[in-house]
Design an enzyme around this catalytic site. Structure first.
Site: not given
Lengths: 186, 692
Positions: B51, B73, B400
């Site tokens: 917002h 929003e 990894n």
């Protein structure tokens, strides 16, 4: 090299090395100090004397005699360290004496003559004439550049001196390698 | 580019900084959403962030950003209302939108026009919305009029709820200078200041109205806050061009006394704790400050020495006593200053860690794996110089762990493990070190295939491989060509460029360790120094030059009887604690004149370790231990092998700081390049070489 002021003059610091007159632009000189003990650095280029503590700053010191292939150092009371700017960094150069500061007209400086084109002429900005004297204007950025730090400046008699530390280094490494081999073999 | 015409640089900077923080917050929170952390607090925080971005983007006139934030929003709002549940697809959509927002912000920052396209993100968001019910009309819940605000039942309820929860409710009325050409911004700032202390129940004009340029020269708002009136007053009156500011407690008289309940609602509480005061400093200034304080310390030490000399010379003199007293005082202040500067340079690891949840999440999704990522100890503070270099190795290790450590879900289930894998990144202080571990509960490293890879690459012989223990075999993954081998041949698919991690960590004067158990998981442990700025060192003399050996590299300083030195085929070795060490003379190694060492009597020696090598260094004399500040030799001499830099001692003398790892590897040669993997034994047997 920058010129000083609108008059197109060059403002130079003159010094001598092995009886010859050299000069650098005054704007590239930070200060001139007396000789002081130098801490040597192992395996540094042969013309690097070592480092000094300049008010808390570590400054490398180059012996200009060795750099220019002008024989061994003979330090006297006149010997000075000139702290100069080389590629944006402070480097101290050992010279035999700092003689004077002078202004000369820019047109009094001639490019290095064709006759003396050697490796050394790469390090010159030009030659200034004054009352029959020849003053060599050094190009600090090149004479102190790191890239060709191991290349001998002058071809000829001093080459041997230039290469010998390198040779010694190789020998040293070989010896150490031999040590290593022994260890392994064991 | 789409901007408001009268936008000034400062406002843009504020906008960018604020947006950066909000985007970071969204990044973390959206990932949290996916991992089941859906709480009303979190949803509110997310909603509020989106917002605010929407609002401030609209204010600076950035249409695309505002539009996109609005679409996000709307989705958050549905989540908040509970009319939609979270699934991976939704998270993908949200993250794509977030990335687009980031791109827009970067575009703005670099003042280029990359033409960042928001249509993909918007259409994804629309599709999401269509699937799961319509979005409420834009900003409906904020449609307040002045009368409504004062009498509306919804407001009243909110006020009562806030009072019940023990909050103060203030009516803030502010009048802005009529000559201000920035009144909309000022209204917005007042709103923002108020919200920094609590929750704005309602305001006239509303934030939306301000964004739409409907702001007048006055603003009224109701604020629920824990703060006192004075604090609120101070905050808001900091807004420029304010003519009048009135703050009254409670705005209507007829409210019923309400029983104060004990619970505090989440969102309000969340907003309260967020006032932190800080100043942003240019990093270069900080470095320069650090350097100068270093010099101050060195000079202080020199002054102290001089003062001692004077004291012995003029003992009993009044002035000398005075000098000594003020020296002690100066010393204290300087020490405190040094400590404070060091603290300023410390940063929480959080700075590095924040991007990781998102990264792990994306990687896991791409690899089709289910992973819980846990971060511990992100508040641990480390020197800035280390923070900068720690990120790449950690990214490497986490990658990894996701790619090769955690198994695919079906495989995990098949061997009776929970479907969702776990990767933990944790950090903590231990003495003078920081320990960072990256562990997973995946399949672990397979010693057999690592051995095989090493043999195939000719790094060790088959016989040697057969003799290795599992622990030793696992450590082989740090050897350069072993990991490359695995990448290309996929023998075990583990260990991509782990040698790089090791190199990077060792460059920070740290160490990496690995432990692993088949099907249980793998743990990498990084041990790092707290700071690189100051290090403890052992001072020695060699060839008339002072040298400093970092204490981290010193195993022992000893006097060794000269006759213990043995010569094996021309090389000197010594027995030290049942181990044969090669003996290296520092002066000779430097290529200086051969020292004249006694054939009997004791030799000053330092047992050093660097990398995986150990050796006995012979020096002229031992000088004791000291804290030193490492200084670079400068570009000119950098790269001198075996010398890490120089340091200036209290008396102005220079000492060379040795780089033991390089020194030893030059001397003994890089063992990894050899056919025989001789050094491996040394790691576990604590010896450089075994003889016979």
């Amino acid at each position: 090299m920058p010129t000083n002021g609108p008059t197109n003059e060059k403002h130079l610091v003159l010094f001598t090395i092995a009886g010859e007159k050299y000069a650098v632009d005054i704007n590239s000189v930070y200060e001139i100090i007396r000789m002081q003990p130098v801490t040597r650095i192992p395996k540094a280029p042969f013309f690097v004397e070592g480092i000094i503590n300049l008010r808390g700053k570590v400054v490398p010191i180059v012996d200009m005699r060795k750099r220019l292939g002008l024989g061994d150092i003979e330090q006297t009371k006149e010997s000075r360290i000139m702290v100069v700017d080389s590629n944006g960094e402070s480097v101290g150069i050992i010279v035999d004496a700092v003689t004077e500061v002078l202004r000369i007209p820019a047109d009094a400086v001639e490019p290095p003559s064709n006759i003396i084109i050697t490796t050394a002429s790469d390090y010159m900005l030009g030659i200034a004439k004054r009352d029959g004297d020849m003053i060599v204007l050094l190009d600090l950025n090149r004479v102190l550049s790191k890239e060709d730090a191991l290349a001998p400046v002058m071809a000829g008699k001093k080459t041997e001196q230039a290469t010998s530390p390198a040779a010694a280094k190789t020998k040293e490494e070989e010896k150490l390698k031999a040590t290593a081999t022994v260890i392994e073999a064991g | 580019m789409d901007f408001a015409a009268n936008l000034v640089r400062e406002d843009l900077a504020i906008f960018l900084q604020e947006t950066e923080e909000l985007l970071q917050l969204l990044d973390e929170d959206i990932v949290k959403l996916e991992h089941g952390g859906i709480t009303p607090e979190l949803l509110n925080e997310i909603f509020r962030a989106a917002h605010t971005i929407k609002g401030s983007a609209a204010m600076i006139g950035h249409q695309r950003m505002s539009e996109l934030a609005h679409a996000m929003e709307a989705v958050f709002d549905e989540l908040r209302k509970g009319t939609r549940s979270v699934d991976a697809e939704l998270i993908d959509t949200l993250l794509t939108s977030l990335d687009t927002l980031k791109a827009l912000k970067e575009e703005l920052e670099s003042s280029r026009n990359d033409g960042v396209d928001i249509s993909l993100a918007i259409s994804m968001l629309r599709k999401t919305l269509e699937k799961g019910g319509a979005s409420p009309p834009y900003g409906q819940h904020l449609q307040w009029k002045a009368t409504k605000m004062l009498q509306g039942t919804e407001t009243k309820q909110k006020v009562q709820a806030a009072l019940a929860a023990g909050y103060n409710v203030f009516l803030v009325t502010a009048q802005i200078d009529k000559n201000s050409s920035w009144h909309a911004v000022r209204c917005f700032q007042i709103l923002a200041e108020a919200s920094s202390l609590g929750e704005v129940i309602c305001s006239v004009p509303t934030q939306k109205e301000i964004e739409e340029g409907k702001a007048d020269f006055s603003i009224k708002l109701l604020l629920a806050t824990r703060a006192e009136e004075t604090e609120l007053h101070k905050k808001i009156s900091a807004v420029p061009e304010l003519l009048e500011l009135r703050i009254t407690e409670r705005y209507w008289e007829d409210e019923e006394p309400i029983i104060p309940p004990t619970t505090v609602t989440g969102p309000l509480q969340k907003t309260m704790g967020k006032t932190r005061q800080s100043v942003r400093i240019d990093i270069e200034r900080l470095d320069s400050l650090m350097e100068q304080v270093g010099e101050l310390v060195v000079n202080r030490n020199r002054l102290a020495q001089l003062s001692k000399l004077l004291e012995t010379k003029y003992r009993g003199d009044e002035i000398i006593d005075e000098l000594e007293r003020s020296m002690i005082q100066t010393g204290k202040v300087v020490s405190m200053l040094q400590q404070d500067i060091m603290k300023i340079r410390m940063l929480p690891l959080e700075i590095v860690f924040t991007g990781f949840p998102r990264m792990v999440r994306d990687l896991a999704r791409k690899a089709g794996k289910k992973i819980d990522f846990i971060i511990e100890g992100q508040e641990t503070e480390v020197d800035r110089s280390i923070i900068e270099h720690i990120k790449d190795p950690l990214v490497h290790l986490l990658r990894n762990a996701v790619d090769h450590g955690i198994e695919p879900p079906e495989q995990r289930v098949a061997i009776g493990k929970p479907e969702t894998g776990k990767i933990t990144l944790s950090a903590y202080h231990e003495q003078n070190h920081i320990v960072i571990t990256v562990s997973d509960d995946g399949k672990g490293l397979d010693p057999a295939s690592i051995k095989q890879a090493a043999v195939e690459k000719g790094i060790i012989t088959a016989e040697k491989a057969a003799r290795l223990t599992d622990t030793e075999a696992i450590e082989l993954i740090f050897v350069p060509r072993v990991s490359t081998a695995q990448r290309t041949t996929e023998v075990s698919g583990r260990g991509v460029g782990l040698d790089v991690v090791k190199t990077n960590i060792e460059a920070l004067r740290g160490t990496v360790m690995v432990s692993s158990e088949k099907n249980k998981g793998t743990r990498f442990t990084l041990l790092l120094p707290l700071t690189l700025a100051v290090l403890s060192a052992l001072l020695v003399e060699a060839g008339g030059t002072l040298c400093a050996i970092p204490l981290a590299d010193v195993v022992e300083a000893a006097k060794l009887p000269a006759h213990n030195l043995k010569t094996i085929r021309g090389s000197k070795v010594i027995m030290w604690r049942d181990t044969v060490l090669s003996v290296l003379d520092l002066t000779t190694m430097f290529g200086w004149e051969k020292p004249d060492r006694a054939q009997d009597g004791d030799l000053d020696a330092v047992i050093v370790k660097g990398g995986d090598l150990k050796a006995c260094l012979i020096v002229d004399s031992l000088k004791g231990q000291q804290d030193i500040v490492l200084k670079s030799l400068g570009n000119y001499l950098q790269g001198t092998r075996g010398i890490a830099g120089a340091s200036i001692l209290g008396d102005g003398n220079i000492t060379l700081v040795l780089d033991i790892a390089t020194l030893l590897s030059t001397a003994v040669g890089d063992k990894y390049r050899r056919q025989e993997y001789a050094g491996l034994n040394s790691r576990h047997d604590d010896r450089l070489v075994k003889i016979g």
